[in-house]
Design a protein around this motif. Structure first.
Motif, PDB file in Angstrom:
ATOM      1  N   VAL A   1       5.109 -64.073  97.612  1.00 49.90           N
ATOM      2  CA  VAL A   1       6.522 -64.340  97.274  1.00 49.90           C
ATOM      3  C   VAL A   1       7.072 -65.414  98.237  1.00 49.90           C
ATOM      4  O   VAL A   1       7.576 -66.311  97.743  1.00 49.90           O
ATOM      5  CB  VAL A   1       7.484 -63.228  97.539  1.00 49.90           C
ATOM      6  N   TYR A   2       6.791 -65.189  99.431  1.00 42.24           N
ATOM      7  CA  TYR A   2       6.888 -66.237 100.420  1.00 42.24           C
ATOM      8  C   TYR A   2       6.310 -67.490 100.085  1.00 42.24           C
ATOM      9  O   TYR A   2       6.902 -68.605 100.328  1.00 42.24           O
ATOM     10  CB  TYR A   2       6.710 -65.650 101.933  1.00 42.24           C
ATOM     11  N   PHE A   3       5.149 -67.559  99.697  1.00 43.20           N
ATOM     12  CA  PHE A   3       4.375 -68.592  99.439  1.00 43.20           C
ATOM     13  C   PHE A   3       5.260 -69.561  98.444  1.00 43.20           C
ATOM     14  O   PHE A   3       5.513 -70.462  98.632  1.00 43.20           O
ATOM     15  CB  PHE A   3       2.874 -68.507  99.273  1.00 43.20           C
ATOM     16  N   TYR A   4       5.405 -68.771  97.372  1.00 43.23           N
ATOM     17  CA  TYR A   4       6.249 -69.504  96.137  1.00 43.23           C
ATOM     18  C   TYR A   4       7.389 -70.094  96.564  1.00 43.23           C
ATOM     19  O   TYR A   4       7.957 -71.017  96.168  1.00 43.23           O
ATOM     20  CB  TYR A   4       5.998 -68.587  94.979  1.00 43.23           C
ATOM     21  N   GLU A   5       8.166 -69.221  97.535  1.00 46.54           N
ATOM     22  CA  GLU A   5       9.530 -69.569  97.740  1.00 46.54           C
ATOM     23  C   GLU A   5       9.531 -70.867  98.594  1.00 46.54           C
ATOM     24  O   GLU A   5      10.345 -71.814  98.356  1.00 46.54           O
ATOM     25  CB  GLU A   5      10.083 -68.397  98.446  1.00 46.54           C
ATOM     26  N   LYS A   6       8.351 -70.870  99.297  1.00 45.31           N
ATOM     27  CA  LYS A   6       8.246 -72.121 100.143  1.00 45.31           C
ATOM     28  C   LYS A   6       8.100 -73.249  99.570  1.00 45.31           C
ATOM     29  O   LYS A   6       8.604 -74.366  99.721  1.00 45.31           O
ATOM     30  CB  LYS A   6       7.102 -71.844 101.456  1.00 45.31           C
TER      31      LYS A   6
ATOM     32  N   ALA B   1      14.451 -63.745  95.326  1.00 43.82           N
ATOM     33  CA  ALA B   1      13.324 -63.163  95.438  1.00 43.82           C
ATOM     34  C   ALA B   1      12.757 -62.835  96.731  1.00 43.82           C
ATOM     35  O   ALA B   1      12.248 -61.817  97.135  1.00 43.82           O
ATOM     36  CB  ALA B   1      12.285 -63.827  94.455  1.00 43.82           C
ATOM     37  N   GLU B   2      13.021 -63.848  97.715  1.00 47.95           N
ATOM     38  CA  GLU B   2      12.922 -63.792  99.126  1.00 47.95           C
ATOM     39  C   GLU B   2      13.430 -62.542  99.792  1.00 47.95           C
ATOM     40  O   GLU B   2      13.056 -62.017 100.445  1.00 47.95           O
ATOM     41  CB  GLU B   2      13.017 -65.035  99.484  1.00 47.95           C
TER      42      GLU B   2
ATOM     43  N   GLU C   1      19.546 -55.788  94.690  1.00 45.75           N
ATOM     44  CA  GLU C   1      18.977 -57.150  95.082  1.00 45.75           C
ATOM     45  C   GLU C   1      18.171 -57.630  93.820  1.00 45.75           C
ATOM     46  O   GLU C   1      18.267 -58.892  93.712  1.00 45.75           O
ATOM     47  CB  GLU C   1      18.217 -56.968  96.368  1.00 45.75           C
ATOM     48  N   MET C   2      17.658 -56.743  93.239  1.00 44.81           N
ATOM     49  CA  MET C   2      16.661 -57.320  92.181  1.00 44.81           C
ATOM     50  C   MET C   2      17.586 -57.531  91.004  1.00 44.81           C
ATOM     51  O   MET C   2      17.414 -58.382  90.019  1.00 44.81           O
ATOM     52  CB  MET C   2      15.615 -56.142  91.599  1.00 44.81           C
ATOM     53  N   ASP C   3      18.780 -56.958  90.679  1.00 49.03           N
ATOM     54  CA  ASP C   3      19.811 -57.223  89.569  1.00 49.03           C
ATOM     55  C   ASP C   3      20.461 -58.585  89.908  1.00 49.03           C
ATOM     56  O   ASP C   3      20.548 -59.191  89.106  1.00 49.03           O
ATOM     57  CB  ASP C   3      20.828 -55.903  89.734  1.00 49.03           C
ATOM     58  N   ASP C   4      20.347 -58.829  91.252  1.00 50.45           N
ATOM     59  CA  ASP C   4      20.850 -60.185  91.853  1.00 50.45           C
ATOM     60  C   ASP C   4      20.085 -61.194  91.089  1.00 50.45           C
ATOM     61  O   ASP C   4      20.667 -62.530  90.850  1.00 50.45           O
ATOM     62  CB  ASP C   4      20.899 -60.216  93.279  1.00 50.45           C
TER      63      ASP C   4
ATOM     64  N   SER D   1       7.924 -63.195  89.694  1.00 50.18           N
ATOM     65  CA  SER D   1       6.906 -62.164  89.271  1.00 50.18           C
ATOM     66  C   SER D   1       6.057 -61.518  90.413  1.00 50.18           C
ATOM     67  O   SER D   1       5.362 -60.654  90.023  1.00 50.18           O
ATOM     68  CB  SER D   1       6.174 -63.283  88.327  1.00 50.18           C
ATOM     69  N   SER D   2       5.894 -62.190  91.590  1.00 49.24           N
ATOM     70  CA  SER D   2       5.028 -61.562  92.579  1.00 49.24           C
ATOM     71  C   SER D   2       6.091 -60.184  93.294  1.00 49.24           C
ATOM     72  O   SER D   2       5.455 -59.463  93.899  1.00 49.24           O
ATOM     73  CB  SER D   2       4.966 -62.444  93.589  1.00 49.24           C
ATOM     74  N   VAL D   3       7.287 -60.597  93.250  1.00 50.59           N
ATOM     75  CA  VAL D   3       8.071 -59.420  94.028  1.00 50.59           C
ATOM     76  C   VAL D   3       8.006 -58.229  93.250  1.00 50.59           C
ATOM     77  O   VAL D   3       8.255 -57.112  93.673  1.00 50.59           O
ATOM     78  CB  VAL D   3       9.301 -59.910  94.404  1.00 50.59           C
TER      79      VAL D   3
END
Lengths: 215, 580
Positions: free
Chosen positions: A152-157, A199-200, A87-90, A129-131
């Motif tokens: 991560v959730y915050f930045y994604e939103k 990242a999410e 997933e991180m490679d994704d 960067s947060s994940v």
């Protein structure tokens, strides 16, 4: 100690992999900035570096996978770990793809959207960067993973909201832009946004993995 | 006879090994952290050590419950217990060996009208409850401590994995030791009264008759582990104990500690010396302690994997197993005594001296010195191992040599084939060169002859021209000139040369010509010549000159040749000829 030789090598590889993903998204951010500001030479450098980092991440992931199996490390958890690495490679794959799209399609982006797009890229990169610290924490302090992934959730939103604002502005407030150009802007907003979506995904996976480790 | 009677105990030991080893190494093997072979080897060694070194305590407690003092009685009691376990396991009811053996002993007590020591029975039964409870408590505490420790140490997951792997092996060895120490009473306890009164000196240590019995029991458990526990280990690793590795290690450690505590004489003595109440030495079920431990961990983590149905079946087993074993033991003893007329033990109220006659145990224990036999056996084993090793090594060397030889042979054959091919090629080349040389020589001779012939011809022409010039009569002059013209015209004809050429060509292609004659015997000399010319890649126009025929005739000849060679439409004639 010979007993931990293989384990230590795998740990080093995992750390290196995380560093590569981290560097990858930073190069992505720089690449988008350079494209928007028309620094073609710097952008070309970013593209070359991105390709190299993505290839490095791939080979590191494969090496970790083969080591985990050949040295029969973590028989219970290696499935989860390998999924996490994939997933991180994704993330780095997505970042590379997006940057290459800029190079291939050369979208015409109105200057008044530059600032918003830079901010959107910032948000996406921040979510990645947060994940990464959260993924690192999984290996040493799984109980702290939860405290880290909420960022991560915050930045994604935030990235989602910003992307929507950009799309609205493009379609409603820019009558001089051709419809095809509007579509193009929309697609590129989407491309950037997918990085934070990846990242999410990693964050979701990590939260379950951390629970599995703590019970 | 003694060995025949203890077979029921050995069978009991075998089933104990087959079932209970999974509690010790199940997670390690099931999760593939430790290979079954390694686990079985470690468990076997430590079970035997535990049984021999520390099996006395729990056996004594069982002895207090009912001292079966005749080997046929012991056999029947152990067999009854073993059969009950066998049937209960068949119907997937988890049972404990200790509960079965206690029931069977009470059956013997009832049959021989011996009173059962209620305080010992209470002690044993209360430990059946205490074992899992203690397991739950201890595992909860250990698990909390381990988690705290891991939080403080912040060990990387992959390093932790290595620790756990080794931890599972060490804890498994400890668990196997405790299993042997605690449960050997179930296997061999009832035979203790009939133990041979001997001392076996092994040089480094001595074994009493009891310990020898324990050794045999331990051996039976080990065989059970090696032969029959793999399936259950795989199942345990993925089934009931599909826990995190940390939880698994705690569960196994808890079981090892509880079983150790309930079987360690020295710990009991130590506690007594400290003024604390001593721990009763009672055989407890390792499976039930493990279940207790998992419940304990579940209480701490808030996730309880154990269903109440499992607990219910365990409690049900506590009642059902002893009752069934007791009944079966009672009935079997009746048959053994009345049907086979075997002595199954002293009866309460019967004169004990009469028994002493039958089962007289000599005052002086028989001393068996096994130092020399032991040393000899060891020497034989070492020697055998060395021989086997050398034999295997030799076999490997021979196999390697054979393989090398085969390869060499293969290589030589290859080389031979290559050499033969080379020789053939050289022969062909030599033939070719010979032909070429012959051709060149002939060419040189022809050239020389042609120079001579040409000189002669020119001289002849020169003479004739001179005679023509000198001729005065016009008629004669004309005639001479006509003759000169004919001579020159004749000279211009290439027939001889063409014939020569044809001879040369046929000579050079004699192999091909031979092949043609064998494969197509119906070909005429002209057709063969045509085929050879085609092989030499000579055009139809050139052929017409060489064969002294028209171009059209060449085409017709080609057509006929095709027919005779049986070439189908679409196949190139030249290519076909080149393939012959």
């Amino acid at each position: 100690m010979a007993l931990f030789k293989n384990a230590k090598k795998v740990i080093d590889d995992i750390e290196e992999f995380f560093n590569t993903v981290d560097k990858g998204v930073l190069v992505f951010k720089e690449g988008v900035n350079n494209y928007l500001h028309g620094n073609q030479e710097a952008f070309n450098n970013n593209i070359a570096m991105m390709a190299r980092l993505e290839a490095d991440a791939d080979s590191l992931r494969r090496e970790i996978e083969s080591k985990l199996y050949t040295h029969s490390l973590m028989p219970q958890l290696r499935g989860d770990i390998l999924r996490l690495l994939e997933e991180m490679d994704d993330i780095i794959d997505m970042a590379k793809k997006s940057l290459f799209q800029f190079d291939v399609e050369v979208p015409n982006i109105p200057a008044e959207l530059n600032q918003d797009l830079i901010l959107l890229t910032d948000m996406c990169v921040s979510s990645v960067s947060s994940v990464i610290p959260a993924a690192r924490a999984y290996f040493r302090t799984p109980d702290t993973v939860k405290d880290q992934i909420h960022r991560v959730y915050f930045y994604e939103k935030e990235a989602d909201k910003l992307a929507e604002v950009i799309k609205r502005r493009t379609f409603r407030q820019m009558p001089n832009l051709k419809l095809s150009e509007k579509f193009h802007v929309r697609y590129f907003t989407l491309h950037i946004e997918t990085v934070s979506d990846s990242a999410e995904k990693v964050a979701d996976l990590l939260s379950i993995m951390a629970i599995k480790r703590t019970i | 006879m003694f060995f025949l009677f203890i077979t029921s105990g050995l069978f009991l030991g075998w089933s104990l090994g087959a079932n209970d080893a999974a509690n010790v190494f199940g997670t390690a093997v099931g999760s593939k952290m430790v290979s079954f072979r390694k686990a079985a080897f470690i468990a076997s060694i430590f079970v035997i050590i535990g049984a021999v070194a520390q099996g006395g305590g729990t056996t004594e407690t069982l002895g207090k419950l009912g001292s079966v003092d005749a080997i046929a009685g012991s056999f029947t009691v152990a067999l009854s217990a073993a059969l009950v376990i066998f049937f209960m396991n068949r119907y997937l009811i988890p049972v404990s060996t200790s509960q079965a053996i206690v029931g069977a002993i009470i059956g013997w007590n009832l049959f021989t009208r011996h009173s059962t020591d209620i305080s010992t029975l209470t002690k044993i039964v209360s430990m059946w409850f205490a074992g899992p409870l203690l397991g739950a408590l201890l595992s909860a505490l250990l698990y909390l401590a381990l988690r705290k420790l891991l939080l403080i140490l912040k060990v990387h997951l992959i390093i932790l994995d290595t620790y756990i792997k080794w931890g599972l092996i060490i804890v498994g060895a400890f668990g196997a030791f405790s299993l042997g120490a605690n449960n050997i009473a179930n296997v061999m306890g009832v035979f203790i009264g009939s133990a041979p009164n001997i001392i076996i000196d092994l040089g480094v240590f001595t074994l009493s008759g009891k310990q020898f019995l324990f050794f045999l029991g331990g051996l039976a458990i080990a065989i059970g582990i090696i032969t029959y526990s793999k399936k259950l280990m795989d199942k345990v690793g993925n089934g009931i104990m599909a826990l995190s590795a940390e939880a698994a290690i705690v569960a196994v450690l808890t079981q090892a500690i509880v079983l150790f505590v309930f079987s360690s004489t020295s710990l009991s003595v130590f506690l007594k010396s400290m003024g604390l109440p001593s721990i009763p030495l009672v055989p407890v079920s390792s499976s039930q302690v493990i279940v207790g431990a998992i419940i304990g961990i579940g209480l701490v983590t808030g996730v309880n994997e154990i269903k109440f149905k499992t607990i219910g079946s365990i409690v049900g087993g506590w009642i059902l197993t002893p009752v069934m074993a007791g009944l079966l033991s009672f009935v079997s003893l009746f048959f053994v005594k009345n049907l086979f007329g075997l002595y199954i033990g002293s009866e309460a109220g019967v004169d004990e001296t009469s028994i002493a006659v039958n089962e007289a145990i000599p005052d002086n224990a028989g001393y068996i010195n096994l130092i020399w036999p032991g040393v000899s056996l060891m020497a034989v084993i070492v020697l055998a191992a060395v021989i086997v090793y050398l034999y295997k090594q030799q076999k490997r060397v021979l196999a390697a040599e054979r393989e090398l030889l085969e390869k060499e042979k293969e290589y030589n054959n290859g080389q031979k084939a290559l050499t033969e091919a080379e020789i053939k090629a050289i022969h062909i080349e030599n033939d070719f060169l010979q032909n070429k040389l012959e051709f060149k020589r002939k060419e040189l001779v022809d050239y020389a002859l042609s120079i001579v012939e040409q000189k002669e011809f020119l001289e002849k022409i020169f003479d004739e021209l001179r005679s023509v010039r000198e001729e005065k009569k016009p008629e004669k002059k004309d005639e001479k000139l006509r003759k000169l013209e004919v001579d020159i015209r004749q000279r211009m004809s290439f027939t001889d040369k063409v014939d020569d050429f044809n001879i040369q060509v046929e000579k050079m292609n004699k192999d091909f010509s031979a092949r043609l004659s064998t494969q197509f015997p119906s070909l005429s000399a002209n057709e063969k010549r045509l085929a050879i010319l085609l092989r030499l890649d000579i055009s139809s126009k050139e052929m017409a000159t060489l064969l002294n025929i028209s171009e059209k005739s060449v085409e017709i000849s080609r057509y006929r040749l095709r027919k005779k060679l049986g070439i189908e439409k679409g196949v190139n004639l030249k290519q076909f000829i080149n393939k012959i």
